[in-house]
Design an enzyme around this catalytic site. Structure first.
Site, short mmCIF file in Angstrom:
data_model
loop_
_atom_site.label_atom_id
_atom_site.label_comp_id
_atom_site.label_asym_id
_atom_site.label_seq_id
_atom_site.Cartn_x
_atom_site.Cartn_y
_atom_site.Cartn_z
N GLY A 217 0.74 -1.03 0.14
CA GLY A 217 -0.08 -0.08 -0.23
C GLY A 217 0.86 1.21 0.15
O GLY A 217 1.94 1.13 -0.59
N ILE B 106 2.52 2.80 2.53
CA ILE B 106 3.90 2.71 3.24
C ILE B 106 4.62 1.86 2.53
O ILE B 106 5.95 1.86 2.49
CB ILE B 106 3.53 2.61 4.53
N ARG C 69 -2.38 -8.50 -1.82
CA ARG C 69 -3.47 -9.19 -2.56
C ARG C 69 -2.91 -9.03 -3.92
O ARG C 69 -2.18 -8.33 -4.52
CB ARG C 69 -4.71 -8.34 -2.29
N THR D 126 6.44 -2.49 12.01
CA THR D 126 6.15 -1.20 12.33
C THR D 126 4.73 -0.76 12.27
O THR D 126 4.30 0.24 12.08
CB THR D 126 6.85 0.01 11.43
N ARG E 1 1.17 -3.38 12.90
CA ARG E 1 0.61 -3.70 14.27
C ARG E 1 0.92 -5.13 14.80
O ARG E 1 1.04 -6.05 13.89
CB ARG E 1 -1.09 -3.53 14.04
N GLU F 195 -0.31 -2.00 24.56
CA GLU F 195 0.49 -0.83 24.72
C GLU F 195 -0.52 0.25 25.64
O GLU F 195 -1.60 0.20 25.53
CB GLU F 195 0.44 -0.13 22.99
N HIS G 250 6.48 2.03 19.79
CA HIS G 250 5.46 2.95 18.77
C HIS G 250 5.54 4.23 18.41
O HIS G 250 4.77 5.13 18.71
CB HIS G 250 4.19 2.40 19.42
#
Length: 326
Positions: A153, A155, A175, A234, A236, A265, A285
């Protein structure tokens, strides 16, 4: 309106240029972190607009039902931490910009920083020097190695570009449509999921956490990675099945990890197994935590508040609420 901003740990938002967009509103900023429902309900009793910094605080039904004055939640990106259906039932608008076409360059840059730090053992070398020692080991370079991008995507495609600039081979697993886009951009699409994990020297995860991706990285996937390979996350923590990463690292496949995200978190338990592993680089994070990124993100978030105050809410997640707002 009475606005509350939660979890602004370093009181950064009031120093941003975009904060001027909230002029004329009564703004309360909290710099600590709370998740206790009773204490949050007291803190937010008079709040009409709630501003969230990503997913730091969970806004669940027991809390929402104790906030009768709440009318708008304004945030950015995904919202697994908000009970949206309850917001709709209670007449609370959830506005969350999905920033189409705009990657989080902060997260992409930080991903690359983690990748470099782990491969060259930078944190370990710094710690060795500060402890009065000299070099503690020999790291690995990037040129010519295979960078695996899982999720192509905004990032993921940016990180792929960094890999190309560093002379790496880049392959993608995603995908079908995303793999086709990667091929059109000049990268390789892995022949199979199995081949992707077994051939990559570095695997970097770039998926959104939704029901379909929760636990999508399995023990079998990690067991296929090389003993010399690095896993970077980075995105989840819950993309990886619970407990799987720690077990895989103990088994030696992959040989290293660099992680910025955790199942719970904020992570304050110093006995967490990842923190004790010398082959893991851990950060709290902070992929999206930079002044530049905050200015971009909170410009969107504050624009949503301005639009709501003008009677024209934007980026409404729960559009069914518009007929019965508070």
């Amino acid at each position: 309106m009475k606005l509350t901003i939660l979890d602004d740990y370093f009181d950064t938002l009031r120093t941003l240029p975009c904060f001027a967009k909230l002029a004329g509103h009564e703004v309360k900023i909290w710099n600590d972190h709370l998740q206790d429902v009773d204490r949050l309900a007291d803190r937010l009793a008079d709040t009409e607009v709630l501003v969230l910094i990503r997913e730091r605080t969970k806004i669940r039904t027991p809390l929402l039902e104790r906030l009768p004055r709440l009318r708008l939640i304004s945030q950015r990106s995904v919202y697994p931490h908000i009970d949206v259906d309850t917001c709709t039932r209670l007449g609370v608008i959830v506005s969350s910009s999905q920033h189409p076409g705009t990657p989080s360059y902060g997260t992409a840059e930080f991903t690359w920083g983690l990748l470099l730090a782990a491969m060259r053992q930078i944190p370990q070398q710094v710690a060795s020097l500060k402890a009065g020692h000299w070099q503690m080991g020999v790291g690995s370079g990037l040129r010519g190695k295979m960078l695996g991008i899982y999720g192509y995507g905004r990032i993921g495609s940016t990180v792929a570009g960094y890999g190309k600039a560093f002379g790496m081979q880049v392959q993608v697993w995603a995908r079908e449509a995303a793999r086709a886009k990667a091929v059109a951009d000049g990268y390789a699409a892995a022949d199979s999921r199995e081949a992707f994990f077994s051939a990559s020297d570095i695997v970097s995860l770039h998926l959104r956490l939704v029901d379909a991706t929760r636990g999508i990285i399995t023990a079998d996937d990690l067991a296929r990675m090389k003993p010399t390979a690095l896993l970077v996350n980075t995105s989840r923590a819950a993309l990886i099945a619970p407990g799987v990463l720690v077990r895989a690292l103990k088994a030696g496949r992959p040989g290293m990890a660099a992680v910025d995200v955790y199942e719970e978190e904020p992570l304050t338990d110093v006995t967490h197994p990842l923190l004790a592993m010398p082959n893991v680089v851990c950060t709290p994070h902070i992929g999206y935590v930079s002044r530049d990124e905050y200015e971009v993100q909170f410009s969107d978030i504050f624009d949503q508040i301005v639009a709501y105050a003008a009677g024209t809410p934007i980026n409404v997640v729960n559009r069914d609420v518009l007929g019965h707002t508070r």
